[in-house]
Motif scaffolding. Structure first.
Motif, short mmCIF file in Angstrom:
data_model
loop_
_atom_site.label_atom_id
_atom_site.label_comp_id
_atom_site.label_asym_id
_atom_site.label_seq_id
_atom_site.Cartn_x
_atom_site.Cartn_y
_atom_site.Cartn_z
N GLN A 78 0.85 -1.18 0.00
CA GLN A 78 0.00 0.00 0.00
C GLN A 78 0.89 1.23 0.00
OE1 GLN A 78 -2.01 -1.25 3.71
NE2 GLN A 78 -3.89 -0.85 2.56
N THR A 79 0.59 2.18 -0.89
CA THR A 79 1.37 3.40 -0.98
C THR A 79 0.45 4.61 -0.90
OG1 THR A 79 2.98 2.29 -2.41
CG2 THR A 79 3.04 4.71 -2.37
N TRP A 80 0.79 5.51 0.00
CA TRP A 80 0.12 6.80 0.11
C TRP A 80 1.15 7.86 -0.26
CZ3 TRP A 80 -0.40 2.93 3.67
CH2 TRP A 80 -1.70 2.48 3.98
N THR A 81 1.10 8.40 -1.46
CA THR A 81 2.01 9.48 -1.85
C THR A 81 1.36 10.77 -1.37
OG1 THR A 81 2.81 8.23 -3.74
CG2 THR A 81 3.20 10.61 -3.75
N LEU A 82 1.98 11.38 -0.37
CA LEU A 82 1.41 12.56 0.28
C LEU A 82 2.02 13.85 -0.22
CD1 LEU A 82 1.24 11.03 3.86
CD2 LEU A 82 -0.57 11.13 2.15
N HIS A 83 3.10 13.73 -0.99
CA HIS A 83 3.75 14.91 -1.57
C HIS A 83 4.49 14.50 -2.83
CE1 HIS A 83 5.92 18.71 -1.85
NE2 HIS A 83 7.03 18.00 -2.00
N ALA A 84 4.30 15.26 -3.90
CA ALA A 84 5.06 15.03 -5.13
C ALA A 84 5.30 16.39 -5.77
CB ALA A 84 4.29 14.13 -6.08
N CYS A 85 6.57 16.73 -5.95
CA CYS A 85 6.92 18.02 -6.53
C CYS A 85 8.30 17.90 -7.16
CB CYS A 85 6.91 19.10 -5.45
SG CYS A 85 7.27 20.74 -6.10
N GLY A 86 8.37 18.17 -8.45
CA GLY A 86 9.65 18.09 -9.13
C GLY A 86 10.27 16.72 -9.01
N PRO A 87 11.54 16.66 -8.62
CA PRO A 87 12.24 15.36 -8.59
C PRO A 87 11.99 14.55 -7.32
CG PRO A 87 13.74 17.10 -7.98
CD PRO A 87 12.44 17.78 -8.38
N MET A 88 11.09 15.01 -6.42
CA MET A 88 10.91 14.33 -5.14
C MET A 88 9.47 13.96 -4.89
SD MET A 88 11.70 15.66 -1.29
CE MET A 88 10.04 16.05 -0.85
N SER A 89 9.27 12.78 -4.30
CA SER A 89 7.96 12.39 -3.79
C SER A 89 8.16 11.78 -2.41
CB SER A 89 7.26 11.42 -4.74
OG SER A 89 7.99 10.22 -4.87
N ALA A 90 7.14 11.87 -1.58
CA ALA A 90 7.24 11.37 -0.21
C ALA A 90 5.87 10.89 0.25
CB ALA A 90 7.75 12.47 0.73
N GLY A 91 5.90 9.97 1.21
CA GLY A 91 4.65 9.48 1.74
C GLY A 91 4.86 8.34 2.70
N ILE A 92 3.86 7.48 2.76
CA ILE A 92 3.88 6.33 3.67
C ILE A 92 3.63 5.07 2.85
CG2 ILE A 92 2.73 5.25 5.65
CD1 ILE A 92 2.20 8.09 6.72
#
Length: 121
Positions: A34-48
């Motif tokens: 399970q992936t929750w991508t909580l931030h995506a901007c330019g060359p970076m993405s982050a989440g849980i």
């Protein structure tokens, strides 16, 4: 580009993306991820990210790397130079071009940050 601050904290009420390792990469089991991508901007993405027990081969492109911090559970990375065990409260880096195996020893939940280093320069 966003100027909004983002808290990477909770997935309550958010629908994750569900998947499994590709069948040709599975070593042990067919764990549900399970992936929750909580931030995506330019060359970076982050989440849980959360995953059941299993093991599969991974191949990171030369231009991508990941930092992650395990919140609960236990993962083991198998690489050409040995293994690395990472548990709650610990973090790890999967470097660009890494080829090896990702093993979830105990069901895991982690914060992740993916960076496309070819776009970051």
């Amino acid at each position: 580009m966003t100027s909004r601050l983002v808290l990477i904290d909770s997935t309550d009420g958010l629908a994750p993306v569900h998947d499994q390792p590709r069948e040709d990469r599975r070593v042990q089991g067919a764990p549900r991820r399970q992936t929750w991508t909580l931030h995506a901007c330019g060359p970076m993405s982050a989440g849980i990210w959360a995953c059941e027990v299993g093991r599969w081969r991974i191949v990171f492109p030369p231009g991508r790397q990941e930092y992650f911090h395990v919140l609960e559970g236990h993962v083991r990375l198998h690489g050409p130079n040995g293994t690395l065990d990472i548990g709650p409260g610990q973090g790890g880096v999967i470097p660009p071009g890494f080829e090896g195996e990702f093993e979830v020893v105990m069901p895991v939940r982690k914060h992740f940050v993916l960076v496309d280093v070819t776009s970051a320069t």
